[in-house]
Design an enzyme around this catalytic site. Structure first.
Site, PDB file in Angstrom:
ATOM      1  N   LYS A  13       0.880  -1.409  -0.126  1.00  0.00           N
ATOM      2  CA  LYS A  13      -0.232  -0.089   0.163  1.00  0.00           C
ATOM      3  C   LYS A  13       0.820   1.126   0.117  1.00  0.00           C
ATOM      4  O   LYS A  13       0.554   2.166  -0.617  1.00  0.00           O
ATOM      5  CB  LYS A  13      -0.901   0.134   1.220  1.00  0.00           C
ATOM      6  CG  LYS A  13      -2.010  -1.138   1.333  1.00  0.00           C
ATOM      7  CD  LYS A  13      -3.012  -0.991   2.406  1.00  0.00           C
ATOM      8  CE  LYS A  13      -2.127  -0.922   3.999  1.00  0.00           C
ATOM      9  NZ  LYS A  13      -1.643  -2.368   4.106  1.00  0.00           N
ATOM     10  N   ARG A  88      -9.310   1.303   9.294  1.00  0.00           N
ATOM     11  CA  ARG A  88      -8.925  -0.012   9.449  1.00  0.00           C
ATOM     12  C   ARG A  88      -9.907  -0.841  10.316  1.00  0.00           C
ATOM     13  O   ARG A  88      -9.664  -1.962  10.614  1.00  0.00           O
ATOM     14  CB  ARG A  88      -7.848   0.176  10.014  1.00  0.00           C
ATOM     15  CG  ARG A  88      -6.482  -0.591   9.643  1.00  0.00           C
ATOM     16  CD  ARG A  88      -5.356  -0.464  10.590  1.00  0.00           C
ATOM     17  NE  ARG A  88      -4.216  -1.188  10.223  1.00  0.00           N
ATOM     18  CZ  ARG A  88      -3.058  -0.748   9.522  1.00  0.00           C
ATOM     19  NH1 ARG A  88      -3.215   0.519   9.115  1.00  0.00           N
ATOM     20  NH2 ARG A  88      -2.171  -1.365   9.274  1.00  0.00           N
ATOM     21  N   ARG A 123      11.220  -6.333   3.829  1.00  0.00           N
ATOM     22  CA  ARG A 123      10.981  -4.697   3.764  1.00  0.00           C
ATOM     23  C   ARG A 123      11.839  -4.066   4.495  1.00  0.00           C
ATOM     24  O   ARG A 123      12.411  -4.398   5.581  1.00  0.00           O
ATOM     25  CB  ARG A 123       9.434  -4.675   4.523  1.00  0.00           C
ATOM     26  CG  ARG A 123       9.125  -3.145   4.617  1.00  0.00           C
ATOM     27  CD  ARG A 123       7.597  -3.020   4.400  1.00  0.00           C
ATOM     28  NE  ARG A 123       7.060  -3.102   5.518  1.00  0.00           N
ATOM     29  CZ  ARG A 123       5.855  -2.934   5.966  1.00  0.00           C
ATOM     30  NH1 ARG A 123       5.132  -2.597   4.868  1.00  0.00           N
ATOM     31  NH2 ARG A 123       4.949  -3.265   7.119  1.00  0.00           N
ATOM     32  N   ARG A 156      11.589  -2.470  10.253  1.00  0.00           N
ATOM     33  CA  ARG A 156      10.473  -1.575  11.339  1.00  0.00           C
ATOM     34  C   ARG A 156      10.227  -2.970  12.421  1.00  0.00           C
ATOM     35  O   ARG A 156      10.675  -4.119  11.956  1.00  0.00           O
ATOM     36  CB  ARG A 156       9.083  -1.772  10.541  1.00  0.00           C
ATOM     37  CG  ARG A 156       8.685  -0.224  10.069  1.00  0.00           C
ATOM     38  CD  ARG A 156       7.463  -0.370   9.319  1.00  0.00           C
ATOM     39  NE  ARG A 156       6.498  -0.933   9.871  1.00  0.00           N
ATOM     40  CZ  ARG A 156       5.188  -1.114   9.394  1.00  0.00           C
ATOM     41  NH1 ARG A 156       4.954  -0.357   8.217  1.00  0.00           N
ATOM     42  NH2 ARG A 156       4.174  -1.569  10.152  1.00  0.00           N
ATOM     43  N   ARG A 167      -0.794  -9.391  13.053  1.00  0.00           N
ATOM     44  CA  ARG A 167      -1.186  -8.237  12.439  1.00  0.00           C
ATOM     45  C   ARG A 167      -2.163  -8.763  11.116  1.00  0.00           C
ATOM     46  O   ARG A 167      -3.171  -8.034  10.995  1.00  0.00           O
ATOM     47  CB  ARG A 167      -0.229  -7.382  11.538  1.00  0.00           C
ATOM     48  CG  ARG A 167       0.580  -6.526  12.718  1.00  0.00           C
ATOM     49  CD  ARG A 167       2.058  -6.093  12.492  1.00  0.00           C
ATOM     50  NE  ARG A 167       2.040  -5.390  11.189  1.00  0.00           N
ATOM     51  CZ  ARG A 167       3.162  -5.298  10.505  1.00  0.00           C
ATOM     52  NH1 ARG A 167       4.233  -6.146  10.816  1.00  0.00           N
ATOM     53  NH2 ARG A 167       3.067  -4.715   9.262  1.00  0.00           N
TER      54      ARG A 167
HETATM   55  P1  ADP Z   1       1.124  -2.363   7.782  1.00  0.00           P
HETATM   56  O1  ADP Z   1      -0.067  -2.044   6.965  1.00  0.00           O
HETATM   57  O2  ADP Z   1       2.281  -2.900   7.325  1.00  0.00           O
HETATM   58  O3  ADP Z   1       0.478  -3.190   9.035  1.00  0.00           O
HETATM   59  P2  ADP Z   1       0.953   0.501   8.763  1.00  0.00           P
HETATM   60  O4  ADP Z   1       1.998   1.369   8.958  1.00  0.00           O
HETATM   61  O5  ADP Z   1      -0.211   0.783   8.209  1.00  0.00           O
HETATM   62  O6  ADP Z   1       1.578  -1.254   8.503  1.00  0.00           O
HETATM   63  O7  ADP Z   1       0.613   0.098  10.382  1.00  0.00           O
HETATM   64  C1  ADP Z   1       1.372  -0.158  11.407  1.00  0.00           C
HETATM   65  C2  ADP Z   1       0.604   0.033  12.696  1.00  0.00           C
HETATM   66  O8  ADP Z   1       0.116   1.028  12.960  1.00  0.00           O
HETATM   67  C3  ADP Z   1      -0.578  -1.066  12.878  1.00  0.00           C
HETATM   68  O9  ADP Z   1      -0.194  -2.540  13.185  1.00  0.00           O
HETATM   69  C4  ADP Z   1      -1.281  -0.404  13.915  1.00  0.00           C
HETATM   70  O10 ADP Z   1      -0.938  -0.591  15.168  1.00  0.00           O
HETATM   71  C5  ADP Z   1      -1.125   0.975  13.774  1.00  0.00           C
HETATM   72  N1  ADP Z   1      -2.234   1.779  13.065  1.00  0.00           N
HETATM   73  C6  ADP Z   1      -2.025   2.318  11.905  1.00  0.00           C
HETATM   74  N2  ADP Z   1      -2.973   2.530  11.187  1.00  0.00           N
HETATM   75  C7  ADP Z   1      -3.989   2.605  12.004  1.00  0.00           C
HETATM   76  C8  ADP Z   1      -5.576   2.614  12.086  1.00  0.00           C
HETATM   77  N3  ADP Z   1      -6.156   3.319  10.923  1.00  0.00           N
HETATM   78  N4  ADP Z   1      -6.048   2.286  13.172  1.00  0.00           N
HETATM   79  C9  ADP Z   1      -5.361   1.761  14.216  1.00  0.00           C
HETATM   80  N5  ADP Z   1      -4.117   1.488  14.301  1.00  0.00           N
HETATM   81  C10 ADP Z   1      -3.369   1.944  13.124  1.00  0.00           C
END
Ligand code: ADP
Ligand code: ZN
Length: 213
Positions: A13, A88, A123, A156, A167
């Site tokens: 994404k 999300r 990654r 990360r 996740r």
């Molecule tokens: P990925 O899609 O690889 O899991 P992201 O960078 O989008 O990585 O998200 C990393 C973490 O940030 C998630 O596991 C969560 O803990 C938090 N997070 C990100 N966006 C949201 C959201 N919209 N609602 C709740 N938690 C979020």
């Protein structure tokens, strides 16, 4: 274009968001990047969010909804935006609708679970500007350094096998249902997250009717 990117962790994404941002000249709003910045800068938000990120859980809806609403109210979002990592949960999608922000399309990037672990372990992310890379599928043209800003490339903290599995489970349970939510509004388009970056980009552009020239 007001676009939401949907897909499991590691679907690509962030990479597609960067490409689309440049092409369409609109900003990307990545909640993950915003939260990681807040943690790095040790702000109030960062201190509240940290334990959820390192545990692979979602940050509470009210925290995330507040930062996204504030971000969307800025001038650079007037002509469109790309949301990466938000909404999300159904609650977040409803909050976005209730705030009066209209979304044009939801692009779902489909990648099978088996592929995710392998992808995420390769990654890398720029420590300074957050640009995503992959050691095999999307390496930096500047080798060990970020090709945009020369920053250091890091792994990360949540990209370890145990947290990745959590996740993924969280994704299927809490995030995937929003496909149905936006499906009812007729806004979902799906593409396959391919191994080759160019193949995915082609599919994405065609799904969104974007000229490749
Ligand atoms: P990925 O899609 O690889 O899991 P992201 O960078 O989008 O990585 O998200 C990393 C973490 O940030 C998630 O596991 C969560 O803990 C938090 N997070 C990100 N966006 C949201 C959201 N919209 N609602 C709740 N938690 C979020
Ligand atoms: Zn960088």
């Amino acid at each position: 274009m007001r676009l939401i990117l949907l897909g499991p962790p590691g679907a690509g994404k962030g990479t597609q968001a960067n490409i689309l941002s440049e092409k369409l000249k609109i900003s990307t709003i990545s909640t993950g990047a915003m939260l990681r910045n807040a943690i790095r800068e040790n702000t109030e938000l960062g201190r509240r969010a940290e334990k959820y990120l390192s545990d692979g859980q979602l940050v509470p809806d009210d925290l995330v909804v507040a930062i996204v609403k504030e971000r969307l109210s800025r001038d650079d979002c007037k002509n469109g935006f790309i949301l990466d990592g938000f909404p999300r949960t159904i609650v977040q999608a409803e909050a976005l609708d209730a705030s009066g922000v209209k979304v044009d399309k939801v692009l779902s990037i489909e990648v099978p679970d088996e592929t995710i672990v392998e992808r995420l372990s390769g990654r890398r992310e720029c420590k300074s500007c957050g640009t995503p890379y992959h050691i095999l599928y999307n390496p930096s043209k500047s080798g060990e350094r970020c090709e945009k800003c020369g920053g250091e490339l890091i792994c990360r903290e949540d990209d370890n096998v145990e947290t990745i599995k959590k996740r993924l489970a969280v994704y299927h349970e809490q995030t995937e249902p929003i496909k149905g939510y936006y499906g009812k509004q007729g806004k979902v388009v799906s593409v396959h997250g391919r191994e080759k970056l160019e193949d995915t980009v082609k599919e994405v552009f065609s799904a969104l009717n974007i000229d490749t020239q």
